[in-house]
Design a protein around this motif. Sequence first.
Motif, PDB file in Angstrom:
ATOM      1  N   ASN A   1     -17.371 -26.106 -12.026  1.00  0.00           N
ATOM      2  CA  ASN A   1     -16.990 -26.753 -13.293  1.00  0.00           C
ATOM      3  C   ASN A   1     -15.491 -27.033 -13.350  1.00  0.00           C
ATOM      4  O   ASN A   1     -14.692 -26.315 -12.779  1.00  0.00           O
ATOM      5  CB  ASN A   1     -17.352 -25.851 -14.488  1.00  0.00           C
ATOM      6  CG  ASN A   1     -18.802 -25.422 -14.467  1.00  0.00           C
ATOM      7  OD1 ASN A   1     -19.263 -24.842 -13.495  1.00  0.00           O
ATOM      8  ND2 ASN A   1     -19.518 -25.701 -15.523  1.00  0.00           N
TER       9      ASN A   1
ATOM     10  N   THR B   1     -15.007 -21.331 -14.452  1.00  0.00           N
ATOM     11  CA  THR B   1     -16.328 -20.755 -14.713  1.00  0.00           C
ATOM     12  C   THR B   1     -16.681 -19.893 -13.506  1.00  0.00           C
ATOM     13  O   THR B   1     -16.457 -20.309 -12.368  1.00  0.00           O
ATOM     14  CB  THR B   1     -17.381 -21.879 -14.885  1.00  0.00           C
ATOM     15  OG1 THR B   1     -16.931 -22.781 -15.898  1.00  0.00           O
ATOM     16  CG2 THR B   1     -18.738 -21.326 -15.283  1.00  0.00           C
TER      17      THR B   1
ATOM     18  N   GLN C   1     -17.617 -18.538 -19.049  1.00  0.00           N
ATOM     19  CA  GLN C   1     -16.703 -19.691 -19.130  1.00  0.00           C
ATOM     20  C   GLN C   1     -15.678 -19.398 -20.227  1.00  0.00           C
ATOM     21  O   GLN C   1     -15.964 -19.533 -21.412  1.00  0.00           O
ATOM     22  CB  GLN C   1     -17.470 -20.975 -19.427  1.00  0.00           C
ATOM     23  CG  GLN C   1     -16.597 -22.208 -19.297  1.00  0.00           C
ATOM     24  CD  GLN C   1     -17.389 -23.495 -19.460  1.00  0.00           C
ATOM     25  OE1 GLN C   1     -17.677 -23.903 -20.582  1.00  0.00           O
ATOM     26  NE2 GLN C   1     -17.746 -24.126 -18.351  1.00  0.00           N
TER      27      GLN C   1
ATOM     28  N   SER D   1     -26.843 -24.762 -17.487  1.00  0.00           N
ATOM     29  CA  SER D   1     -26.331 -26.090 -17.844  1.00  0.00           C
ATOM     30  C   SER D   1     -26.697 -26.440 -19.293  1.00  0.00           C
ATOM     31  O   SER D   1     -25.864 -26.945 -20.058  1.00  0.00           O
ATOM     32  CB  SER D   1     -26.911 -27.112 -16.862  1.00  0.00           C
ATOM     33  OG  SER D   1     -26.466 -28.384 -17.186  1.00  0.00           O
TER      34      SER D   1
ATOM     35  N   SER E   1     -18.075 -26.688 -20.978  1.00  0.00           N
ATOM     36  CA  SER E   1     -17.762 -27.714 -19.977  1.00  0.00           C
ATOM     37  C   SER E   1     -18.831 -27.688 -18.895  1.00  0.00           C
ATOM     38  O   SER E   1     -18.991 -26.690 -18.185  1.00  0.00           O
ATOM     39  CB  SER E   1     -16.381 -27.422 -19.371  1.00  0.00           C
ATOM     40  OG  SER E   1     -16.319 -27.877 -18.035  1.00  0.00           O
TER      41      SER E   1
END
Length: 363
Positions: free
Chosen positions: A299, A303, A317, A352, A361
């Motif tokens: 990312n 992350t 994250q 995700s 993100s």
Amino acid sequence: QVHKVLESVLRSVHPSNDPINFKFMANPPLELIKKTDEYISKHPVMGFLVIKNGEVVLERYQYGRKADMILRGFSMSKTITAMLIGIAHQKGYIKSLDDTVGTYWTEIKNSPYGNITIKEVLLMASGVEGGSYSSLPTYPNISPLAVPLVKRENFGKPEKFEEYLNSLKSAGTRGKFRYSDQDTLVLGRILYKATGKNISTLTTEWLWQPMGGRGTAKWTFTNDRIEFTEGGFHASLNDYGRFGVLLANDGKYKNNQVIPLNYLLEATDINLIPKSHLGVSSYNAFQYGYGFQTWVQQNKDRTFCALGHYTQVICVQPSSKIVMVQIAASKDHDSFKKGYGTMASDLLLMWSNILKELGGSVD
């Protein structure tokens, strides 16, 4: 089985007097909850937790597991060990990460580890042969690494592990990444030698209590009476979540910098990790690159994940303050292999979705 033997001896890690009491998010995204429940129903997940800004978005259990049960983190223990090394360095017990292993563990100064730096061991770049239990058949026909550490007749004989390390050759390439349980076991013994305290005491004093751990955690220890730093940590799903929150808050709890920030960045930032340690696996989920005993992700925003055998996961994250924790019992030995319908691929998609739905993100 070896794992049964490894469970035999436990030391406690004591909780904080000022634990984090998680609140639940007021209006969690229903679509995300639905997707999570679908994912969990398909896979051997024992516990699943998502946190955003220190609030629980969702928490799920299967197979009769409950919030107060402690569950083994397997190689997520490596990330905890690495953070203890960073704190030991900050406190001056370890003068420099460029010091050699032999500086602290003089009994193996003539072994191939003797001249390897602590930083190289953190990066699993020692190049020393041996390193994993993974190819083992079941106990008692166990790997050479397990003989000095696990076999009953070697209990209380730390010299057996030292003899084993002194007998090794340097078979790999120094500076090149190669996953090694042995490297993390060496880190644990450096901690012990440098501080004179066992790893459970260090975890209590330096990590669990300062970060607001709520329950008692456990470390298994081995024949040399030092903890199985590569895979012997046990905690509740929630407390793994608290560790994740500490990492998401860049090592800080309230006004206390528990883990030094510079060290944490060096451990987990894709831009600070040797290029040789990136792109290490395209077959496995979450295993893009390797920092200090921690897997870094691709990312744009920093992350990273602690990963363990049978698909134990803590993903973090910091920019979005999102943490995902999974404790699972995947039957596959290598449970991070990607492929249609595999737990690893579905979990990658789940992560995700979590990032998307909670404003993280994804790129």
